[in-house]
Scaffold this motif. Sequence first.
Motif, mmCIF file in Angstrom:
data_model
loop_
_atom_site.group_PDB
_atom_site.id
_atom_site.type_symbol
_atom_site.label_atom_id
_atom_site.label_comp_id
_atom_site.label_asym_id
_atom_site.label_seq_id
_atom_site.Cartn_x
_atom_site.Cartn_y
_atom_site.Cartn_z
ATOM 1 N N LEU A 89 40.601 20.944 53.059
ATOM 2 C CA LEU A 89 39.486 21.522 52.307
ATOM 3 C C LEU A 89 38.809 22.614 53.139
ATOM 4 O O LEU A 89 38.819 22.583 54.366
ATOM 5 C CB LEU A 89 38.460 20.444 51.957
ATOM 6 C CG LEU A 89 38.964 19.307 51.076
ATOM 7 C CD1 LEU A 89 37.893 18.235 50.952
ATOM 8 C CD2 LEU A 89 39.377 19.826 49.700
ATOM 9 N N GLN A 128 41.150 17.442 55.628
ATOM 10 C CA GLN A 128 42.295 17.279 54.729
ATOM 11 C C GLN A 128 42.600 18.540 53.918
ATOM 12 O O GLN A 128 42.872 18.487 52.722
ATOM 13 C CB GLN A 128 42.067 16.082 53.798
ATOM 14 C CG GLN A 128 41.939 14.775 54.569
ATOM 15 C CD GLN A 128 41.837 13.576 53.672
ATOM 16 O OE1 GLN A 128 42.551 13.484 52.674
ATOM 17 N NE2 GLN A 128 40.963 12.659 54.029
ATOM 18 N N VAL A 186 40.472 14.323 47.042
ATOM 19 C CA VAL A 186 40.483 14.520 48.492
ATOM 20 C C VAL A 186 39.039 14.687 48.987
ATOM 21 O O VAL A 186 38.631 14.090 49.988
ATOM 22 C CB VAL A 186 41.339 15.748 48.882
ATOM 23 C CG1 VAL A 186 41.235 16.044 50.362
ATOM 24 C CG2 VAL A 186 42.788 15.539 48.474
ATOM 25 N N ALA A 187 38.262 15.484 48.264
ATOM 26 C CA ALA A 187 36.857 15.691 48.627
ATOM 27 C C ALA A 187 36.079 14.378 48.578
ATOM 28 O O ALA A 187 35.209 14.135 49.416
ATOM 29 C CB ALA A 187 36.224 16.732 47.702
ATOM 30 N N SER A 226 42.003 19.999 41.421
ATOM 31 C CA SER A 226 43.179 19.406 42.073
ATOM 32 C C SER A 226 42.855 18.755 43.422
ATOM 33 O O SER A 226 43.652 17.964 43.927
ATOM 34 C CB SER A 226 44.284 20.454 42.254
ATOM 35 O OG SER A 226 43.879 21.438 43.181
ATOM 36 N N THR A 227 41.697 19.077 44.001
ATOM 37 C CA THR A 227 41.347 18.514 45.314
ATOM 38 C C THR A 227 40.082 17.654 45.274
ATOM 39 O O THR A 227 39.574 17.250 46.315
ATOM 40 C CB THR A 227 41.160 19.632 46.358
ATOM 41 O OG1 THR A 227 40.148 20.543 45.897
ATOM 42 C CG2 THR A 227 42.464 20.378 46.615
ATOM 43 N N ARG A 228 39.590 17.342 44.076
ATOM 44 C CA ARG A 228 38.345 16.557 43.976
ATOM 45 C C ARG A 228 38.511 15.170 44.593
ATOM 46 O O ARG A 228 37.600 14.666 45.257
ATOM 47 C CB ARG A 228 37.888 16.447 42.517
ATOM 48 C CG ARG A 228 36.438 16.006 42.385
ATOM 49 C CD ARG A 228 36.007 15.998 40.922
ATOM 50 N NE ARG A 228 34.571 16.026 40.738
ATOM 51 C CZ ARG A 228 33.766 14.983 40.885
ATOM 52 N NH1 ARG A 228 34.254 13.823 41.264
ATOM 53 N NH2 ARG A 228 32.466 15.101 40.662
ATOM 54 N N PHE A 242 35.829 22.227 46.746
ATOM 55 C CA PHE A 242 36.963 21.574 46.086
ATOM 56 C C PHE A 242 37.159 22.190 44.706
ATOM 57 O O PHE A 242 36.299 22.922 44.208
ATOM 58 C CB PHE A 242 36.711 20.059 45.968
ATOM 59 C CG PHE A 242 35.507 19.729 45.134
ATOM 60 C CD1 PHE A 242 35.615 19.539 43.755
ATOM 61 C CD2 PHE A 242 34.253 19.617 45.711
ATOM 62 C CE1 PHE A 242 34.504 19.260 42.978
ATOM 63 C CE2 PHE A 242 33.132 19.333 44.945
ATOM 64 C CZ PHE A 242 33.260 19.150 43.572
#
Length: 118
Positions: A79, A77, A24-25, A20-22, A17
């Motif tokens: 990742l 998602q 989501v992770a 910007s995707t933390r 991640f």
Amino acid sequence: MEQDTTEIVGFHAHVYFDTSTRDVAAHVREGLGARFEVRLGRWFDQPIGPHPKGMYQVAFLPNQFEKVVPWLMLNRQGLDILVHPETGDDLTDHTDRALWLGNKLDLNINFLQQITKT
């Protein structure tokens, strides 16, 4: 030479991640922890070891592979995730024996080669 799968003592999934995707992770992590018998590792917001970006590790036993990996395939998602066996050969496990979900990232192979020599 053929190897027996009994050499696999476990698996790791590295969920990558960035800032910007933390979130989501975190959502994927919550799903893993709630559904499966896995060991969730620490968050690393910066690259560490052979890993080129932030990640956390998910450790699980071979009998969980058929449950965890298909779930990750459907619920990652967007990742990128590295799944590899644990056989005692870190270099080969992270490279030749690796399974990638999403994009295959460039690992720091030099790091793995250095720890393999010691």
